[in-house]
Design a protein around this motif. Structure first.
Motif, mmCIF file in Angstrom:
data_model
loop_
_atom_site.group_PDB
_atom_site.id
_atom_site.type_symbol
_atom_site.label_atom_id
_atom_site.label_comp_id
_atom_site.label_asym_id
_atom_site.label_seq_id
_atom_site.Cartn_x
_atom_site.Cartn_y
_atom_site.Cartn_z
ATOM 1 N N ILE A 21 0.824 -1.206 0.000
ATOM 2 C CA ILE A 21 0.000 0.000 0.000
ATOM 3 C C ILE A 21 0.861 1.260 0.000
ATOM 4 O O ILE A 21 0.518 2.248 -0.647
ATOM 5 N N ILE A 22 1.990 1.226 0.682
ATOM 6 C CA ILE A 22 2.900 2.381 0.669
ATOM 7 C C ILE A 22 3.370 2.644 -0.765
ATOM 8 O O ILE A 22 3.358 3.783 -1.241
ATOM 9 N N LYS A 23 3.794 1.589 -1.459
ATOM 10 C CA LYS A 23 4.241 1.734 -2.855
ATOM 11 C C LYS A 23 3.104 2.258 -3.721
ATOM 12 O O LYS A 23 3.320 3.107 -4.593
ATOM 13 N N SER A 24 1.907 1.769 -3.500
ATOM 14 C CA SER A 24 0.762 2.230 -4.284
ATOM 15 C C SER A 24 0.504 3.715 -4.074
ATOM 16 O O SER A 24 0.278 4.456 -5.034
ATOM 17 N N VAL A 25 0.541 4.168 -2.818
ATOM 18 C CA VAL A 25 0.334 5.590 -2.539
ATOM 19 C C VAL A 25 1.447 6.417 -3.184
ATOM 20 O O VAL A 25 1.182 7.463 -3.795
ATOM 21 N N MET A 26 2.669 5.947 -3.087
ATOM 22 C CA MET A 26 3.793 6.664 -3.709
ATOM 23 C C MET A 26 3.596 6.778 -5.223
ATOM 24 O O MET A 26 3.828 7.851 -5.811
ATOM 25 N N GLU A 28 0.761 6.689 -6.873
ATOM 26 C CA GLU A 28 -0.346 7.610 -7.141
ATOM 27 C C GLU A 28 0.110 9.059 -7.008
ATOM 28 O O GLU A 28 -0.237 9.907 -7.829
ATOM 29 N N LEU A 29 0.903 9.345 -5.974
ATOM 30 C CA LEU A 29 1.405 10.711 -5.793
ATOM 31 C C LEU A 29 2.336 11.120 -6.924
ATOM 32 O O LEU A 29 2.315 12.275 -7.371
ATOM 33 N N GLU A 30 3.137 10.197 -7.401
ATOM 34 C CA GLU A 30 4.002 10.485 -8.539
ATOM 35 C C GLU A 30 3.154 10.810 -9.774
ATOM 36 O O GLU A 30 3.446 11.767 -10.498
ATOM 37 N N ALA A 31 2.090 10.053 -9.982
ATOM 38 C CA ALA A 31 1.198 10.319 -11.111
ATOM 39 C C ALA A 31 0.522 11.679 -10.963
ATOM 40 O O ALA A 31 0.362 12.416 -11.947
ATOM 41 N N GLU A 57 -8.189 12.215 -10.243
ATOM 42 C CA GLU A 57 -8.474 10.789 -10.032
ATOM 43 C C GLU A 57 -7.341 10.135 -9.249
ATOM 44 O O GLU A 57 -7.581 9.313 -8.363
ATOM 45 N N GLU A 58 -6.111 10.493 -9.573
ATOM 46 C CA GLU A 58 -4.956 9.932 -8.864
ATOM 47 C C GLU A 58 -4.923 10.391 -7.409
ATOM 48 O O GLU A 58 -4.546 9.632 -6.522
ATOM 49 N N ILE A 59 -5.355 11.628 -7.157
ATOM 50 C CA ILE A 59 -5.455 12.109 -5.777
ATOM 51 C C ILE A 59 -6.456 11.247 -5.016
ATOM 52 O O ILE A 59 -6.203 10.845 -3.867
ATOM 53 N N GLU A 60 -7.573 10.945 -5.657
ATOM 54 C CA GLU A 60 -8.571 10.067 -5.029
ATOM 55 C C GLU A 60 -7.952 8.722 -4.662
ATOM 56 O O GLU A 60 -8.128 8.227 -3.549
ATOM 57 N N MET A 64 -7.381 6.992 -0.936
ATOM 58 C CA MET A 64 -7.909 5.677 -0.570
ATOM 59 C C MET A 64 -6.826 4.845 0.126
ATOM 60 O O MET A 64 -7.097 4.179 1.136
ATOM 61 N N GLY A 65 -5.605 4.901 -0.389
ATOM 62 C CA GLY A 65 -4.502 4.185 0.238
ATOM 63 C C GLY A 65 -4.185 4.723 1.616
ATOM 64 O O GLY A 65 -3.928 3.962 2.553
ATOM 65 N N LEU A 66 -4.206 6.051 1.755
ATOM 66 C CA LEU A 66 -3.962 6.648 3.071
ATOM 67 C C LEU A 66 -5.049 6.248 4.065
ATOM 68 O O LEU A 66 -4.761 5.984 5.235
ATOM 69 N N GLU A 67 -6.271 6.175 3.590
ATOM 70 C CA GLU A 67 -7.356 5.764 4.480
ATOM 71 C C GLU A 67 -7.180 4.312 4.923
ATOM 72 O O GLU A 67 -7.437 3.974 6.076
#
Length: 125
Positions: A21-26, A28-31, A57-60, A64-67
């Motif tokens: 999930i950390i990698k996923s959030v990272m 998304e933030l890069e996108a 959409e990427e912010i969303e 979701m990952g942060l939640e």
């Protein structure tokens, strides 16, 4: 080569999910950053609208990952509740939280509130 910093066989399933999930959030933030740069750079209003939509959409997705992190890890929950939706200077929020714990008050929406963080509009406490 492994994406983990430690030998995979030493990691628990929980540690691997946390990493996932950390990698996923990272990512998304890069996108978000990439789409934001594209929106800033383009002169075409249609392209700007498209990449701004994609950015949002990427912010969303990042939220979701942060939640998920907040729901599954108490320290994430504590830190997000401390720093988000406050009106104090970001670098002073932690100190205000500590003051609050000692009996002083700070302007902060309750964590369970649906408030926009505007505080009491009636003028009272």
């Amino acid at each position: 080569m492994s994406e983990y910093h430690e030998p995979e066989e030493k990691l628990t399933e929980e540690a691997m999910e946390y990493h996932r999930i950390i990698k996923s959030v990272m990512e998304e933030l890069e996108a978000v950053d990439w789409y934001n740069q594209r929106a800033a750079a383009t002169n075409d209003p249609d392209i700007k609208a498209i990449v701004e939509h994609n950015r949002d959409e990427e912010i969303e997705h990042a939220c979701m990952g942060l939640e998920w992190l907040r729901r599954n890890y108490p320290v994430w929950d504590e830190m997000l509740r401390t720093f988000l939706f406050t009106s104090a200077k970001i670098t002073e929020v932690e100190e205000e939280g500590e003051s609050e714990a000692e009996g002083e008050t700070a302007v902060k929406a309750p964590a369970s509130s649906q408030s926009l963080g505007l505080g009491n509009m009636r003028g009272g406490e």
